[in-house]
Design an enzyme around this catalytic site. Structure first.
Site, PDB file in Angstrom:
ATOM      1  N   GLU A 167      88.887 -44.059 -23.504  1.00 54.93           N
ATOM      2  CA  GLU A 167      87.986 -44.281 -22.366  1.00 54.93           C
ATOM      3  C   GLU A 167      87.024 -45.424 -22.643  1.00 54.93           C
ATOM      4  O   GLU A 167      86.387 -45.500 -23.700  1.00 54.93           O
ATOM      5  CB  GLU A 167      87.220 -43.013 -21.964  1.00 54.93           C
ATOM      6  CG  GLU A 167      86.457 -43.157 -20.658  1.00 54.93           C
ATOM      7  CD  GLU A 167      87.316 -43.696 -19.498  1.00 54.93           C
ATOM      8  OE1 GLU A 167      87.521 -44.928 -19.431  1.00 54.93           O
ATOM      9  OE2 GLU A 167      87.791 -42.887 -18.681  1.00 54.93           O
ATOM     10  N   ASP A 224      90.515 -42.892 -14.983  1.00 55.30           N
ATOM     11  CA  ASP A 224      89.854 -42.958 -13.675  1.00 55.30           C
ATOM     12  C   ASP A 224      90.846 -43.356 -12.583  1.00 55.30           C
ATOM     13  O   ASP A 224      90.460 -43.875 -11.556  1.00 55.30           O
ATOM     14  CB  ASP A 224      88.676 -43.928 -13.729  1.00 55.30           C
ATOM     15  CG  ASP A 224      89.116 -45.336 -14.147  1.00 55.30           C
ATOM     16  OD1 ASP A 224      90.341 -45.555 -14.342  1.00 55.30           O
ATOM     17  OD2 ASP A 224      88.251 -46.211 -14.290  1.00 55.30           O
TER      18      ASP A 224
END
Ligand code: AHR
Length: 518
Positions: free
Chosen positions: A239, A315
């Protein structure tokens, strides 16, 4: 010569599997190999190493010797009906013929990739997320044909926009808990978009911060990190960062890897992680990184959330492409010995592309298509434009610029809508297929819709002029791939469109399958 200039000049006119795995499992468990089951899968090996699979996904084979359930589900375009695709036998290979017959004459997409671990961690169509809306596209079920131990099977072909996810998992690592994972990818199918991932991600489809993911990444994205050479690289998507080693940015020990079948492995535990990889057809694993967590804030301890993604970022960044054949996630940090034994099982499984030859109409082969109409066009080849998505014919010779040669080169694929027929993927625009729209030919990404699959499928037949091969449109069987005024169409022998003209129709619709220019 630029496209513009030539266009104006042209007047626009196992047993092996079981043996290896049994030996490996026997060594790991310290037991006599004769006491093992006849066949073993990667997850039997992880279990023997005390790091059992908690997710096991494959569209090609069973990942446990005792698995006898479905591998994946397909949905066909014609009536929206679904069908589970299972195995030829317990512990064996996908029943590709079941897909072929269920989807015959129409398109199919992969709707579910079942979890074989018993935890129910199935992968389905990903919803929209922070980076991009959704739901994402589903993979065309025919775009990644392979053989495994000689058995036909289909992988999961992820075009940009395609994604799978499970946000409500069971048994997947959260927080700083240890886990391992591997996947087999097509090392020749990638891009620089974010992010062709498989592994652990956020449960709400949003970027919730550093350390909230732990997923395998494959591609040549350089936004956060890279390895040696020009890529593609196996990296860890943790991430807000694709990591190739302890540093953000470049780490020279992470090599470019482009094996046709690539084993990629990632594992993580408190302040410890490793990245490994190898050729899924032979040899062992190399360790690209093994050590402490990255020297950037937010990654120690980790904040894993336990969702599973395939083909997208945490995402829902969905600009990447790649192909997935199988992958698992484990509970616990697997030992290198366990992973080595899994790699032995993988190489013994016998993945093959079916064909890597040239100049034939066999899926996987590279070809060029030469026009046969004399005297105008016998040195002209079907190619895509550089400046727009149209498809034309243009004169091509050995001294043509490399870009022109590449534009006139096609990879033969099993027909997107009918595997008895063919589709043509651009060699230099991976993922983009020849298809018709309003009877004109274009080059575009598969948008996952059944109509696109139909429009991109052509059935080869004897040349209409008695020479070479003609390509019949799958959904307009009276129309064939034709050049007319140096532009490509599907055309009938007489009809309402200008390019349906009967004059020269037979020659214009007959093509010679030639050695690839690029
Ligand atoms: O870490 C790289 C990417 O950054 C993640 O996959 C995505 O969630 C974010 O945009």
């Amino acid at each position: 010569m630029t496209t513009r200039s030539w266009r104006s000049r042209a007047r626009r006119a196992l047993t092996a599997v079981g043996t290896t795995a049994v030996l490996a499992a026997g060594l790991l468990a310290g037991t006599a190999t004769t006491s093992q089951a006849a066949t073993q899968g990667p997850c039997d090996i992880y279990a023997a190493g005390s790091t059992p699979c908690v997710a096991a996904h494959s569209t090609t084979r069973a990942l446990y010797g005792a698995y006898g359930g479905p591998l994946y589900q397909v949905r066909r375009a014609s009536d929206g009906a679904t069908r589970d695709i299972g195995l030829l036998s317990t512990g064996g290979y996908a029943d590709a013929a079941a897909q072929d017959s269920f989807c015959a004459g129409t398109g199919c997409v992969i709707t579910v990739i079942y979890d074989q671990s018993g935890k129910g961690n199935h992968l389905t169509q990903a919803p929209g997320g922070g980076a991009a809306g959704g739901p994402d596209n589903l993979a065309n079920a025919f775009e990644a044909p392979v053989t495994v131990a000689g058995h036909r099977a289909y992988g999961v072909y992820v075009a940009p926009g395609t994604g799978y996810r499970n946000n409500r998992t069971n048994g997947i690592a959260t927080g700083d808990q240890p886990e391992g994972m591997y996947a087999i990818f097509d090392g020749t199918h990638f891009n620089g978009g974010c992010c062709f991932d498989y592994g652990n991600a956020e449960t709400n489809n949003l970027d919730t911060g550093n350390g909230h993911m732990e997923a395998l990444y494959f591609g040549d994205n350089r936004s956060w990190g890279s390895g040696s050479g020009n890529g593609p690289w196996v990296m860890a998507d943790l991430e807000n960062g694709l990591f190739s080693g302890v540093n953000r940015g470049s780490n020279a020990n992470d090599p470019s890897v482009d094996h046709r079948f690539l084993t990629a492995m990632l594992k993580g535990a408190p302040n410890r992680w490793a990245l490994r990889g190898g050729d899924a057809r032979s040899g062992g694993l190399s360790t690209f990184y093994s050590g402490v967590r990255p020297n950037a804030t937010g990654y120690d301890p980790m904040h894993k959330e336990g969702a599973i993604i395939l083909g997208i970022g945490g995402d829902n960044s969905k600009w990447a492409q790649g192909t997935f054949y199988e992958g698992v996630m484990t509970q616990g940090y697997p030992s290198d010995a366990t992973e080595n034994a899994v790699q032995a099982n993988i190489t013994a499984a016998g993945y093959d592309s079916g064909s890597s030859g040239t100049g034939t109409l066999t899926p996987g082969s590279r070809i060029s298509l030469r026009a046969t109409t004399a005297p105008c066009c016998t040195s002209h080849y079907l190619r895509h434009n550089d400046t727009d998505s149209k498809v034309v014919i243009s004169g091509t010779t050995s001294s043509s610029p490399a870009a022109d040669k590449a534009g006139a080169t096609w990879i033969v694929r099993a027909g997107l809508a009918n595997s008895s027929c063919l589709s043509f993927e651009s060699a230099d625009r991976p993922g983009r297929f020849l298809h018709h729209y309003d009877y004109e030919l274009y080059l575009d990404f598969d948008n996952g819709a059944g109509t696109f699959a139909q429009d991109a499928t052509f059935c080869p037949a004897r040349g209409n002029s008695g020479v070479g091969t003609s390509f019949q449109s799958a959904n307009f069987p009276a129309k064939y791939l034709r050049h007319y005024d140096y532009t490509a169409y599907i055309a009938g022998n007489g009809g309402s469109n200008r390019w349906d003209s009967s004059a020269s129709w037979a020659a214009d619709t007959s093509w010679l399958v030639a050695q690839p220019w690029g």
